[in-house]
Design a protein around this motif. Structure first.
Motif, short mmCIF file in Angstrom:
data_model
loop_
_atom_site.label_atom_id
_atom_site.label_comp_id
_atom_site.label_asym_id
_atom_site.label_seq_id
_atom_site.Cartn_x
_atom_site.Cartn_y
_atom_site.Cartn_z
N ALA A 1 12.86 13.56 1.11
CA ALA A 1 11.94 13.38 -0.33
C ALA A 1 12.39 12.47 -0.80
CB ALA A 1 11.81 14.73 -1.43
N ASN A 2 13.91 12.09 -1.09
CA ASN A 2 14.43 11.42 -2.04
C ASN A 2 14.07 9.54 -1.61
OD1 ASN A 2 16.08 11.96 -4.01
ND2 ASN A 2 17.16 12.98 -2.64
N SER A 3 14.00 9.36 0.62
CA SER A 3 13.91 7.99 0.23
C SER A 3 12.44 7.45 -0.15
CB SER A 3 13.97 8.28 1.96
OG SER A 3 12.99 8.85 2.81
N THR A 4 11.48 8.73 0.15
CA THR A 4 9.79 8.48 -0.12
C THR A 4 9.68 8.05 -1.48
OG1 THR A 4 9.64 10.32 1.24
CG2 THR A 4 7.59 9.56 -0.37
N ILE A 5 10.25 8.58 -2.39
CA ILE A 5 10.89 8.47 -3.97
C ILE A 5 11.07 7.43 -3.86
CG2 ILE A 5 11.54 9.69 -6.14
CD1 ILE A 5 11.22 12.51 -5.19
N ALA A 6 12.19 7.00 -3.19
CA ALA A 6 12.70 5.29 -3.80
C ALA A 6 12.04 4.78 -3.69
CB ALA A 6 14.01 5.51 -2.51
N LYS A 7 10.60 4.38 -2.34
CA LYS A 7 10.26 3.60 -2.09
C LYS A 7 8.59 3.89 -3.35
CE LYS A 7 10.45 3.53 2.71
NZ LYS A 7 9.10 4.01 4.85
N LEU A 8 8.19 4.81 -3.50
CA LEU A 8 7.84 5.11 -4.92
C LEU A 8 7.71 4.66 -5.52
CD1 LEU A 8 6.04 8.66 -4.12
CD2 LEU A 8 4.95 6.55 -3.60
N GLU A 9 8.94 3.79 -6.55
CA GLU A 9 9.36 3.87 -7.63
C GLU A 9 9.62 2.68 -7.28
OE1 GLU A 9 13.35 5.14 -7.43
OE2 GLU A 9 12.95 7.34 -9.06
N ARG A 10 9.33 2.01 -6.25
CA ARG A 10 9.41 0.34 -5.95
C ARG A 10 7.36 0.08 -5.89
NH1 ARG A 10 13.60 1.68 -2.01
NH2 ARG A 10 12.38 1.28 -0.32
N MET A 11 7.23 0.95 -6.03
CA MET A 11 5.50 -0.07 -5.64
C MET A 11 5.17 0.26 -7.27
SD MET A 11 3.67 2.96 -3.68
CE MET A 11 2.37 2.04 -2.64
N THR A 12 4.51 -0.93 -7.14
CA THR A 12 3.41 -0.75 -8.58
C THR A 12 2.59 0.48 -8.27
OG1 THR A 12 0.82 -2.54 -8.10
CG2 THR A 12 3.62 -2.89 -8.81
N ASP A 13 1.37 0.83 -9.83
CA ASP A 13 0.65 1.82 -9.59
C ASP A 13 -0.47 1.36 -9.31
OD1 ASP A 13 2.03 3.67 -11.54
OD2 ASP A 13 1.67 3.20 -12.94
N ALA A 14 -0.75 -0.03 -9.04
CA ALA A 14 -1.87 -0.73 -8.68
C ALA A 14 -1.61 -0.65 -6.98
CB ALA A 14 -1.64 -2.63 -8.79
N ASP A 15 -0.25 -0.40 -6.24
CA ASP A 15 -0.15 -0.30 -5.43
C ASP A 15 -0.37 1.00 -4.95
OD1 ASP A 15 0.34 -3.24 -4.98
OD2 ASP A 15 2.57 -3.10 -5.10
N PHE A 16 -0.01 1.03 -5.52
CA PHE A 16 0.04 3.23 -5.01
C PHE A 16 -1.71 3.58 -4.84
CE2 PHE A 16 -0.47 7.81 -6.72
CZ PHE A 16 0.09 8.06 -5.35
N ASP A 17 -2.46 2.81 -5.95
CA ASP A 17 -4.03 3.16 -6.01
C ASP A 17 -4.64 2.19 -5.36
OD1 ASP A 17 -2.89 5.09 -8.55
OD2 ASP A 17 -3.84 3.02 -9.95
N GLY A 18 -4.32 1.82 -4.52
CA GLY A 18 -4.39 1.35 -3.33
C GLY A 18 -4.28 1.08 -2.26
N GLN A 19 -3.07 2.13 -2.33
CA GLN A 19 -2.72 2.70 -0.90
C GLN A 19 -3.61 3.67 -0.35
OE1 GLN A 19 0.26 1.86 1.21
NE2 GLN A 19 -0.29 2.59 2.37
N ARG A 20 -4.13 3.84 0.63
CA ARG A 20 -4.22 5.18 1.66
C ARG A 20 -3.49 6.21 1.99
NH1 ARG A 20 -9.95 5.52 5.82
NH2 ARG A 20 -9.85 7.78 6.28
N PHE A 21 -3.51 7.40 1.48
CA PHE A 21 -2.44 8.52 2.21
C PHE A 21 -3.36 9.63 2.97
CE2 PHE A 21 -0.60 6.32 -2.24
CZ PHE A 21 0.71 6.31 -0.84
N ASP A 22 -2.70 9.70 4.16
CA ASP A 22 -3.81 10.55 4.89
C ASP A 22 -2.73 11.25 5.85
OD1 ASP A 22 -6.41 9.16 5.15
OD2 ASP A 22 -5.31 8.01 6.58
N PHE A 23 -3.16 12.81 6.06
CA PHE A 23 -2.15 13.34 6.03
C PHE A 23 -2.06 13.34 8.08
CE2 PHE A 23 -0.46 17.51 8.08
CZ PHE A 23 0.10 17.65 7.32
N VAL A 24 -1.18 13.74 8.60
CA VAL A 24 -1.45 13.62 10.09
C VAL A 24 -0.77 14.59 10.93
CG1 VAL A 24 -0.19 12.29 11.91
CG2 VAL A 24 -0.85 10.73 9.85
N GLY A 25 -1.26 14.78 11.10
CA GLY A 25 -0.91 16.60 11.89
C GLY A 25 -0.36 15.96 13.51
N GLU A 26 -0.04 17.37 14.06
CA GLU A 26 0.95 17.35 14.83
C GLU A 26 -0.62 17.21 16.49
OE1 GLU A 26 3.88 19.11 16.40
OE2 GLU A 26 4.63 20.17 13.98
#
Length: 66
Positions: free
Chosen positions: A41-66
């Protein structure tokens, strides 16, 4: 920004309408996480902090199952 499968799945679990709220939801659960999840979670939060809001909005997040 490149996220690992685990980071992307974590983002999917806490994803809300925007980057800041997603980070806030993750931060709120840190005290309840075990060490491995806390580190992820901390490494993920650190990456999110380095993103801009526009980058986040343009990113597609897909849940990947096993």
């Amino acid at each position: 920004m490149n996220f690992s499968v685990e980071e992307e799945n974590l983002i999917c679990m806490y994803h809300t309408s925007d980057r800041r709220r997603t980070m806030a939801r993750m931060l709120a659960t840190l005290p309840d996480m075990d060490t491995e999840m806390w580190r992820l979670a901390n490494s993920t939060i650190a990456k999110l902090e380095r993103m801009t809001d526009a980058d986040f909005d343009g990113q597609r997040f897909d849940f990947v199952g096993e």
